[in-house]
Design a protein around this motif. Sequence first.
Motif, PDB file in Angstrom:
ATOM      1  N   ALA A  54      20.754  -0.983  -0.570  1.00 11.66           N
ATOM      2  CA  ALA A  54      20.084  -0.821  -1.866  1.00 11.66           C
ATOM      3  C   ALA A  54      20.838  -1.527  -2.981  1.00 11.66           C
ATOM      4  O   ALA A  54      22.056  -1.727  -2.919  1.00 11.66           O
ATOM      5  N   SER A  55      20.116  -1.884  -4.020  1.00 15.24           N
ATOM      6  CA  SER A  55      20.738  -2.489  -5.194  1.00 15.24           C
ATOM      7  C   SER A  55      21.388  -1.412  -6.062  1.00 15.24           C
ATOM      8  O   SER A  55      21.085  -0.218  -5.948  1.00 15.24           O
ATOM      9  N   VAL A  56      22.257  -1.840  -6.946  1.00 20.19           N
ATOM     10  CA  VAL A  56      22.875  -0.920  -7.906  1.00 20.19           C
ATOM     11  C   VAL A  56      21.802  -0.292  -8.786  1.00 20.19           C
ATOM     12  O   VAL A  56      21.819   0.910  -9.073  1.00 20.19           O
ATOM     13  N   ALA A  57      20.826  -1.097  -9.222  1.00 18.84           N
ATOM     14  CA  ALA A  57      19.772  -0.602 -10.116  1.00 18.84           C
ATOM     15  C   ALA A  57      18.914   0.466  -9.460  1.00 18.84           C
ATOM     16  O   ALA A  57      18.389   1.359 -10.141  1.00 18.84           O
ATOM     17  N   SER A  58      18.749   0.402  -8.148  1.00 17.11           N
ATOM     18  CA  SER A  58      17.842   1.327  -7.470  1.00 17.11           C
ATOM     19  C   SER A  58      18.250   2.786  -7.658  1.00 17.11           C
ATOM     20  O   SER A  58      17.404   3.681  -7.670  1.00 17.11           O
ATOM     21  N   TRP A  59      19.554   3.027  -7.819  1.00 13.75           N
ATOM     22  CA  TRP A  59      20.018   4.403  -8.016  1.00 13.75           C
ATOM     23  C   TRP A  59      19.429   5.000  -9.292  1.00 13.75           C
ATOM     24  O   TRP A  59      19.045   6.174  -9.318  1.00 13.75           O
ATOM     25  N   ALA A  60      19.353   4.203 -10.339  1.00 12.48           N
ATOM     26  CA  ALA A  60      18.823   4.705 -11.607  1.00 12.48           C
ATOM     27  C   ALA A  60      17.329   5.001 -11.505  1.00 12.48           C
ATOM     28  O   ALA A  60      16.844   6.002 -12.040  1.00 12.48           O
ATOM     29  N   PHE A  61      16.584   4.142 -10.806  1.00 12.71           N
ATOM     30  CA  PHE A  61      15.149   4.368 -10.651  1.00 12.71           C
ATOM     31  C   PHE A  61      14.880   5.577  -9.765  1.00 12.71           C
ATOM     32  O   PHE A  61      13.936   6.345 -10.007  1.00 12.71           O
ATOM     33  N   ARG A  62      15.698   5.771  -8.757  1.00  9.81           N
ATOM     34  CA  ARG A  62      15.528   6.953  -7.904  1.00  9.81           C
ATOM     35  C   ARG A  62      15.841   8.228  -8.668  1.00  9.81           C
ATOM     36  O   ARG A  62      15.191   9.260  -8.459  1.00  9.81           O
ATOM     37  N   PHE A  63      16.825   8.175  -9.556  1.00  5.89           N
ATOM     38  CA  PHE A  63      17.142   9.359 -10.352  1.00  5.89           C
ATOM     39  C   PHE A  63      15.944   9.765 -11.198  1.00  5.89           C
ATOM     40  O   PHE A  63      15.502  10.914 -11.192  1.00  5.89           O
ATOM     41  N   ALA A  64      15.402   8.808 -11.965  1.00  5.31           N
ATOM     42  CA  ALA A  64      14.264   9.117 -12.837  1.00  5.31           C
ATOM     43  C   ALA A  64      13.038   9.517 -12.023  1.00  5.31           C
ATOM     44  O   ALA A  64      12.333  10.474 -12.352  1.00  5.31           O
ATOM     45  N   ASP A  68       0.811  -1.216   0.000  1.00 12.95           N
ATOM     46  CA  ASP A  68       0.000   0.000   0.000  1.00 12.95           C
ATOM     47  C   ASP A  68       0.846   1.270   0.000  1.00 12.95           C
ATOM     48  O   ASP A  68       0.382   2.327   0.412  1.00 12.95           O
ATOM     49  N   ARG A  69       2.071   1.177  -0.481  1.00 13.68           N
ATOM     50  CA  ARG A  69       2.975   2.331  -0.385  1.00 13.68           C
ATOM     51  C   ARG A  69       3.548   2.769  -1.725  1.00 13.68           C
ATOM     52  O   ARG A  69       4.493   3.550  -1.774  1.00 13.68           O
ATOM     53  N   MET A  70       3.005   2.303  -2.819  1.00 11.43           N
ATOM     54  CA  MET A  70       3.524   2.680  -4.129  1.00 11.43           C
ATOM     55  C   MET A  70       3.374   4.186  -4.369  1.00 11.43           C
ATOM     56  O   MET A  70       2.289   4.756  -4.205  1.00 11.43           O
ATOM     57  N   THR A  71       4.457   4.836  -4.729  1.00 10.01           N
ATOM     58  CA  THR A  71       4.399   6.234  -5.122  1.00 10.01           C
ATOM     59  C   THR A  71       3.677   6.344  -6.457  1.00 10.01           C
ATOM     60  O   THR A  71       3.955   5.569  -7.378  1.00 10.01           O
ATOM     61  N   CYS A  72       2.746   7.276  -6.559  1.00 15.07           N
ATOM     62  CA  CYS A  72       1.990   7.475  -7.802  1.00 15.07           C
ATOM     63  C   CYS A  72       2.039   8.934  -8.223  1.00 15.07           C
ATOM     64  O   CYS A  72       2.302   9.821  -7.415  1.00 15.07           O
ATOM     65  N   LEU A 101      11.322  -7.509 -10.280  1.00 12.88           N
ATOM     66  CA  LEU A 101      10.097  -6.822  -9.859  1.00 12.88           C
ATOM     67  C   LEU A 101      10.164  -6.459  -8.382  1.00 12.88           C
ATOM     68  O   LEU A 101       9.842  -5.321  -7.984  1.00 12.88           O
ATOM     69  N   GLN A 102      10.589  -7.387  -7.556  1.00  6.44           N
ATOM     70  CA  GLN A 102      10.638  -7.134  -6.118  1.00  6.44           C
ATOM     71  C   GLN A 102      11.647  -6.048  -5.772  1.00  6.44           C
ATOM     72  O   GLN A 102      11.384  -5.178  -4.922  1.00  6.44           O
ATOM     73  N   ASP A 103      12.794  -6.055  -6.434  1.00  8.79           N
ATOM     74  CA  ASP A 103      13.796  -5.025  -6.163  1.00  8.79           C
ATOM     75  C   ASP A 103      13.264  -3.643  -6.530  1.00  8.79           C
ATOM     76  O   ASP A 103      13.419  -2.676  -5.767  1.00  8.79           O
ATOM     77  N   ASN A 104      12.612  -3.533  -7.688  1.00  4.32           N
ATOM     78  CA  ASN A 104      12.079  -2.241  -8.112  1.00  4.32           C
ATOM     79  C   ASN A 104      10.926  -1.785  -7.218  1.00  4.32           C
ATOM     80  O   ASN A 104      10.748  -0.585  -6.986  1.00  4.32           O
ATOM     81  N   LEU A 105      10.137  -2.734  -6.726  1.00  6.27           N
ATOM     82  CA  LEU A 105       9.071  -2.380  -5.797  1.00  6.27           C
ATOM     83  C   LEU A 105       9.644  -1.788  -4.513  1.00  6.27           C
ATOM     84  O   LEU A 105       9.104  -0.822  -3.955  1.00  6.27           O
ATOM     85  N   ARG A 106      10.735  -2.356  -4.037  1.00  2.37           N
ATOM     86  CA  ARG A 106      11.360  -1.830  -2.824  1.00  2.37           C
ATOM     87  C   ARG A 106      11.843  -0.392  -3.035  1.00  2.37           C
ATOM     88  O   ARG A 106      11.874   0.404  -2.095  1.00  2.37           O
ATOM     89  N   THR A 107      12.221  -0.059  -4.262  1.00  2.20           N
ATOM     90  CA  THR A 107      12.692   1.290  -4.569  1.00  2.20           C
ATOM     91  C   THR A 107      11.535   2.278  -4.686  1.00  2.20           C
ATOM     92  O   THR A 107      11.660   3.430  -4.265  1.00  2.20           O
ATOM     93  N   CYS A 108      10.415   1.846  -5.234  1.00  4.04           N
ATOM     94  CA  CYS A 108       9.327   2.771  -5.589  1.00  4.04           C
ATOM     95  C   CYS A 108       8.144   2.738  -4.637  1.00  4.04           C
ATOM     96  O   CYS A 108       7.181   3.488  -4.838  1.00  4.04           O
ATOM     97  N   ALA A 109       8.172   1.883  -3.633  1.00  2.97           N
ATOM     98  CA  ALA A 109       7.013   1.747  -2.752  1.00  2.97           C
ATOM     99  C   ALA A 109       7.394   1.963  -1.291  1.00  2.97           C
ATOM    100  O   ALA A 109       7.455   1.002  -0.515  1.00  2.97           O
TER     101      ALA A 109
END
Length: 465
Positions: free
Chosen positions: A300-310, A52-56, A329-337
């Motif tokens: 955090a994962s290496v990929a999470s930095w790129a998702f946080r930038f965008a 219930d925490r996805m940024t929109c 999917l799970q890693d990206n969810l942890r970054t965006c939710a």
Amino acid sequence: METNNKNRIDRREFLRRLGVGAAAVSAAALPACAPKGGAERRGAAAGAIPTDRMTCRTNPSTGDRVSLLGYGCMRWPTVKGSGEIDQEEVNRLVDYALEHGVNYFDTSPAYCKGLSERATGIALKRHPRDRYFIATKLSNFAPATWSREASMEMYRTSFRELQTDHIDYMLLHAVGMGSGMREFEARYIDNGMLDFLVEERRAGRIRNLGFSYHGDVAVFDRLLAEHDKYRWDFVQIQLNYVDWRHAKEVNPRNTDAEYLYGELAARGIPAVVMEPLLGGRLSKVHDHIALKLRQRRPEASVASWAFRFAGSLPGVQTVLSGMTYMEHLQDNLRTCAPLEPLTDDDLVFLEETAQALLRYPTIPCTACKYCMPCPYGLDIPGTLRHFNKCINEGRMPASLQDPAYRRLRREFLIGYDRSVPRLRQANRCIGCGECVHHCPQRIDIPAQMQRIDRFVEDLKQGREF
């Protein structure tokens, strides 16, 4: 953000230059979809993933509350050994994504050898239609599909494959590629298809109309200059912390994302981000760079930095990721939710990271496979991927004087044969150029294949290069 001092990046100036103020800065940090209450997120790469925490972000045209993380449906999993889409696994991924707040699914008639829309439609049809947004494209790349009749058939087929009576987000696909303006006009203007799509939006069968951009910036500029006429609801661009200011250093034919995003922000047009990981390269950076990223943010994962930038850009509606595997999917969810926006220091750090990455010349292939099939049977993405992988992992033999030359030479050649069958390697390229026309990154593929072939031959012969 003066161009002659790229290390001095202040976050407020970063956002101010793009036409947003303090209110937008604050809004960017809020998990806009999250109901009140809810546990706070702890640790980006550990613990349970909140549902219930996805940024929109809110689309201003329709009021859609779109998940910051969007599902790119270009790389659905396949059944091992068959190459067919694994529908059961697709269903599982879609179910998990929806459960955790992802509601934007981006597909195309061109993805997964033409089968992505069908697989996506099957998976989504099992859920209430108001739980998700479908994005697809008029992917009339081939000249044989430029006629009005062929383009109309492609458009109607998308509805059938996706099992829907309306498309939430319809895109003109990859405008600017190929011959640029001339090709854009043949695909969408001369045949009346753009006017037709505008009418379809008016009729409600399309809810949001936009385009994805690759290549000739003149086409991008023209479409934005005609914004009053077409009223673009969103635009999809390639954006990541390398392409932000260094796109031309990666590929001279690309355009800096800073410019593209700035033009959209000035007009209040939401941006949909593609290639946040630069074809996966920002999740598989050189070992010494990965070490710095992990030292700065160990959880955090290496990929999470790129998702946080965008995601830190408030004008970004959603960030697409082609998540083939559940762990992605799970890693990206942890970054965006929810998303934790970048700090001033983070922006400086990522600019330094981008400059460090650019010191190692990889080929800007994103593995989209638009270049395939090769008429002569080459595995173009596989060849480029092996070459880039050796560079990214620091396993490229540098010279005959390198103490590790013999070991690295052997690893490169054996790895090449294992990755790409010999009859599909770079030495089979005849330079026909058929692939170049289809490449969104506008890579001179024959030249790169020749470059790799020369490098391989030098290794085989033990010559200096």
